[in-house]
Design an enzyme around this catalytic site. Sequence first.
Site, PDB file in Angstrom:
ATOM      1  N   SER A 188       0.883  -1.124   0.030  1.00 19.76           N
ATOM      2  CA  SER A 188       0.055   0.248  -0.035  1.00 19.76           C
ATOM      3  C   SER A 188       0.670   1.214  -0.019  1.00 19.76           C
ATOM      4  O   SER A 188       2.177   0.956   0.502  1.00 19.76           O
ATOM      5  CB  SER A 188      -1.047  -0.015   1.272  1.00 19.76           C
ATOM      6  OG  SER A 188      -1.718   1.413   1.421  1.00 19.76           O
ATOM      7  N   TYR A 201      -2.034  -0.850  10.461  1.00 19.72           N
ATOM      8  CA  TYR A 201      -2.140  -0.978   8.949  1.00 19.72           C
ATOM      9  C   TYR A 201      -0.921  -0.762   8.304  1.00 19.72           C
ATOM     10  O   TYR A 201      -0.419  -1.635   7.644  1.00 19.72           O
ATOM     11  CB  TYR A 201      -3.575  -0.500   8.582  1.00 19.72           C
ATOM     12  CG  TYR A 201      -3.602  -0.848   6.816  1.00 19.72           C
ATOM     13  CD1 TYR A 201      -4.188  -2.100   6.474  1.00 19.72           C
ATOM     14  CD2 TYR A 201      -3.239  -0.050   6.026  1.00 19.72           C
ATOM     15  CE1 TYR A 201      -4.128  -2.365   5.015  1.00 19.72           C
ATOM     16  CE2 TYR A 201      -3.389  -0.072   4.747  1.00 19.72           C
ATOM     17  CZ  TYR A 201      -3.843  -1.327   4.399  1.00 19.72           C
ATOM     18  OH  TYR A 201      -4.235  -1.486   2.930  1.00 19.72           O
TER      19      TYR A 201
END
Length: 295
Positions: A188, A201
């Site tokens: 990501s 995350y």
Amino acid sequence: MSTSAPTDPTDKHHAGGFPSQEQDQPGLTDEMRPTPDHGERTYQGSLRLSERRALITGGDSGIGRAVAIAFAREGADVALTHMPEEQEDADETVRWVSEAGVRSLPLAGDLREEAFCAEIVERTVAELGGLDILVLNAAYQKDRDGIDRLETAELDRVFRTNLYAQLFTARAAVPHLNPGASIIVTTSIQAFNPSPGLLDYAMTKAAQVAFVKALAQELGPKGIRVNGVAPGPIWTPLIPGTGWDADRLESFGQDTPIGRAGQPAELAGAYVYLAGEEASYTSGAILPVTGGKGL
């Protein structure tokens, strides 16, 4: 892929914000407004992955569904994992895969369980006849309102889903991979440009980058390539399941140079490239698909 004339990327897909909505995770595609585009009507394959066998974790929806559809239309057989409560989404993905004329294998279970990660590899090898492409895509995220309120149970869920499951699955898969095989990790932009509300995350996504780079060095001499794709803001069920308020959804993706959030279909080509022969000298790389937002 599509052979149509070039289009302006700023208005190729939904260009505004998104209406207020919330789901419990794992989210479901049918409850999203607007519905994401996974390339169902647009992706045109050219059999670039013929006779290959792929396993995609989290392949029922979002980026996973887009990759499953693209791989199938490129000629690959596709196994995909999903949570039991995502059965409806998995059935829809399997339908699109099967319509491409290849074999599909849905695998229901929880990737946080070590035994399930080993089972999905063994079943893929047994039922598809081998494994050539492993896409480690399943993930979990939740908005946090401060590190002092981050519960250990939630931290465990994020780390087991985003890190342990990838290690467990790769560990089981590597003995079955032959020269020419490809491992692709969905990391990501959060690995490089973290948001404080996604602290845990973002930590896992940064760790995935290290995983890609280290594993590429280990497996390169065996002819196995390892790469990652770093999506930016992409409209998937993960987003309404994150817990953001109406203002955050209204602005989702608007801060990119392209000026909008991306759609899962816009990721598929990156995975096809990394899985195929065109990327035979590409390993240890992180390919950003971020709408121009820098890593």
